[in-house]
Enzyme design. Structure first.
Site, PDB file in Angstrom:
ATOM      1  N   HIS A 119      50.971  34.363  65.584  1.00  0.00           N
ATOM      2  CA  HIS A 119      50.799  35.549  64.733  1.00  0.00           C
ATOM      3  C   HIS A 119      51.970  36.519  64.921  1.00  0.00           C
ATOM      4  O   HIS A 119      52.592  36.977  63.955  1.00  0.00           O
ATOM      5  CB  HIS A 119      49.469  36.219  65.097  1.00  0.00           C
ATOM      6  CG  HIS A 119      49.199  37.507  64.388  1.00  0.00           C
ATOM      7  ND1 HIS A 119      48.219  37.651  63.436  1.00  0.00           N
ATOM      8  CD2 HIS A 119      49.771  38.742  64.503  1.00  0.00           C
ATOM      9  CE1 HIS A 119      48.202  38.894  62.999  1.00  0.00           C
ATOM     10  NE2 HIS A 119      49.135  39.578  63.643  1.00  0.00           N
ATOM     11  N   GLU A 120      52.278  36.810  66.187  1.00  0.00           N
ATOM     12  CA  GLU A 120      53.385  37.729  66.474  1.00  0.00           C
ATOM     13  C   GLU A 120      54.736  37.124  66.102  1.00  0.00           C
ATOM     14  O   GLU A 120      55.646  37.828  65.669  1.00  0.00           O
ATOM     15  CB  GLU A 120      53.364  38.111  67.952  1.00  0.00           C
ATOM     16  CG  GLU A 120      52.130  38.875  68.385  1.00  0.00           C
ATOM     17  CD  GLU A 120      51.914  40.135  67.564  1.00  0.00           C
ATOM     18  OE1 GLU A 120      52.899  40.809  67.220  1.00  0.00           O
ATOM     19  OE2 GLU A 120      50.751  40.430  67.250  1.00  0.00           O
TER      20      GLU A 120
ATOM     21  N   HIS B  18      55.616  37.924  62.578  1.00  0.00           N
ATOM     22  CA  HIS B  18      56.262  39.231  62.424  1.00  0.00           C
ATOM     23  C   HIS B  18      57.742  39.152  62.796  1.00  0.00           C
ATOM     24  O   HIS B  18      58.616  39.658  62.084  1.00  0.00           O
ATOM     25  CB  HIS B  18      55.590  40.261  63.344  1.00  0.00           C
ATOM     26  CG  HIS B  18      54.200  40.632  62.954  1.00  0.00           C
ATOM     27  ND1 HIS B  18      53.862  41.044  61.686  1.00  0.00           N
ATOM     28  CD2 HIS B  18      53.049  40.672  63.680  1.00  0.00           C
ATOM     29  CE1 HIS B  18      52.562  41.334  61.650  1.00  0.00           C
ATOM     30  NE2 HIS B  18      52.053  41.100  62.849  1.00  0.00           N
TER      31      HIS B  18
ATOM     32  N   ASP C 231      47.713  45.520  60.997  1.00  0.00           N
ATOM     33  CA  ASP C 231      48.824  45.143  60.128  1.00  0.00           C
ATOM     34  C   ASP C 231      48.590  45.611  58.698  1.00  0.00           C
ATOM     35  O   ASP C 231      49.528  45.989  57.992  1.00  0.00           O
ATOM     36  CB  ASP C 231      49.018  43.624  60.153  1.00  0.00           C
ATOM     37  CG  ASP C 231      49.516  43.132  61.505  1.00  0.00           C
ATOM     38  OD1 ASP C 231      50.252  43.880  62.170  1.00  0.00           O
ATOM     39  OD2 ASP C 231      49.176  42.000  61.903  1.00  0.00           O
TER      40      ASP C 231
END
Length: 378
Positions: A75-76, A79, A171
C-alpha cells in the site's frame, strides 16, 4: 489495519527497526507494530484453531500477520512509486501501530499530483483484496490456504475502502484536500476542510463501533482497536487543521496576500497560458513553468510577459518570460515584519516566494508586499 498515521515533519523521523530498502526507499518498523502484530495473532488464532495444535494455530496466525504487514507495505509502496513518477523523492516508508506512512521529501507541486499520490495506496489495497478474493474462490474447500486468502482479501478491501473515506489523515482526505485546492487555488483551505471532515469520520467510526459491540457483532478486542483508530483519526485531523492555522497565524498578512502558483508545462504558448489563468478560480495567480515531471522550475515575470506584444504571444514559449525558481528570493511564512523589511531592502525583486519549510505556499508581488508593509507602520 489501515495506513493512516500522518508522517512526522522532515528531519523528525521517529526511530525504528531498519528492514532494508524497497524500490530504493529505506523501510523501518516501529516497535509499536510488533505489539500490534502480537495482538492480531492472538485474535486470529481462534479462527484457525479447529483441527490444529495450539502451536500450529499460532504459527498460522503469525503467517497471517506477516502477510498483512506485507499488504500494508505494498500500500505504501504505491504512494512512493507514484510520487517518484512525478519527480518527488521518497525519504522512507515506516510501518507502525495502525499501518504505515510514506515520507516524501517535498509536497506535491499541483493538486492533480497530490490526488494521484494519495489515491495510489487505496487502489493497491483494493487490487490486493480483489486478487485475494479471486484466489480464495479458486482454492477448493475451507482449509488453511482458503482461510488465509479470504481473511487477506477482506482485510485489504476494508483497508482500501476505509482509507478512501474523505477525511484526513486518511488517503481519501488527501484526495478531498487536493480537490478543494484545485477549485479554490488554496492548498491550506483544502487541508482544513479535509481535517474537519476527518473529525466527522472519527465520530461516525466511534458511534458505529459502539453500536456493533452492543449488538454483539464485535468483540471487546475489536472495540478497543476501533476506539484506538478513532483517537488516531481525531488527532491526525486536528494536527492537520492546527498546522495550517499556525502557519497563517504566524504571518497573517503574508498568508492572505500570497498568490498561488498556476502551473503550465514548458512549451506552452504565452497566450494559451494567460487564457487558462484568466479562466481559473484564481486569476490573480502567478504562472509557473513545469518540467516533464510536473515540478515547478520557474515563475513567469509579469513585466516580461506584458512586454510581449499581444499579437506575438501565441508564438512565444511561456518559459522565455519566466525566471528560474532558484533565482526568486524566498520569504519564510513565519518571518517577522522587521525581517520582511530587511529582505525587501537588501534583495529587491519583482516576485518573492512565500515558503513554509520546503513547501512553496505562494508568490508575493513586490508592490503588494510594499503596500502591506506600509500598512503595518500605521
Amino acid at each position: 489495519m489501515t495506513a493512516i498515521p500522518a508522517p512526522p515533519p522532515p528531519g523528525a523521523r521517529r526511530p525504528g527497526i531498519p528492514l532494508g530498502r524497497l524500490a530504493g526507499a529505506p523501510v523501518h518498523l516501529q516497535p509499536s507494530a510488533l505489539l500490534f502484530a502480537g495482538l492480531v495473532a492472538l485474535a486470529y488464532r481462534p479462527v484457525v484453531a479447529a483441527g490444529h495444535t495450539t502451536a500450529a494455530a499460532y504459527l498460522i496466525a503469525l503467517v497471517f500477520v506477516v502477510l498483512l504487514f506485507a499488504s500494508v507495505l505494498l500500500h505504501e509502496l504505491g504512494h512512493a512509486l507514484v510520487a517518484r513518477r512525478y519527480g518527488i523523492g521518497v525519504r522512507g516508508i515506516t510501518l507502525e501501530l495502525l499501518g504505515g506512512y510514506t515520507e516524501l521529501d517535498r509536497p506535491a507541486p499541483r493538486p492533480g499530483v497530490d490526488l494521484a499520490v494519495a489515491a495510489a495506496g487505496p487502489l493497491v489495497s483494493l487490487t490486493l483484496g480483489g486478487a485475494g478474493a479471486a484466489l480464495a474462490a479458486a482454492v477448493p474447500g475451507d482449509g488453511i490456504v482458503n482461510t488465509l486468502l479470504t481473511q487477506l482479501a477482506v482485510s485489504n478491501l476494508v483497508v482500501g475502502l476505509f482509507n478512501s473515506l474523505p477525511g484526513l489523515p486518511l488517503d481519501g482526505g488527501r484526495v478531498l484536500a487536493a480537490a478543494v485546492w484545485r477549485f479554490t487555488g488554496d492548498r491550506g483551505r483544502g487541508v482544513v476542510a479535509a481535517g474537519w471532515v476527518g473529525r466527522g469520520v472519527a465520530l461516525v467510526t466511534a458511534v458505529t463501533a459502539l453500536l456493533l459491540f452492543q449488538l454483539g457483532f464485535q468483540s471487546l478486542f475489536g472495540l478497543a482497536f476501533a476506539l484506538l483508530l478513532v483517537v488516531t483519526l481525531w488527532q491526525g485531523a486536528g494536527a492537520a487543521v492546527r498546522a495550517v492555522r499556525g502557519a497563517r497565524a504566524a504571518a497573517p498578512g503574508l498568508a492572505a496576500l500570497a498568490a498561488p502558483l498556476a502551473g503550465v508545462p514548458a512549451g506552452t504558448p504565452l497566450a494559451r497560458a494567460q487564457d487558462q489563468l484568466a479562466a481559473s478560480p484564481r486569476p490573480d495567480a502567478v504562472l509557473a513553468v513545469l518540467d516533464p515531471q510536473d515540478r515547478v522550475v520557474a515563475v513567469v515575470d509579469d513585466a516580461a510577459a506584458a512586454a510581449v506584444p499581444p499579437a506575438h504571444r501565441g508564438e512565444v514559449d511561456v518559459a522565455t518570460v519566466a525566471r528560474a525558481l532558484s533565482t526568486v528570493p524566498a520569504l519564510p511564512v513565519t518571518a517577522a515584519v522587521a525581517d520582511l523589511r530587511e529582505i525587501l531592502e537588501s534583495n529587491p525583486a519583482a516576485l518573492y516566494l512565500v515558503t513554509s519549510g520546503e513547501d512553496v505556499c505562494g508568490v508575493l508581488r513586490a508592490a503588494v508586499l510594499t503596500d502591506w508593509l506600509e500598512s503595518q507602520r500605521k
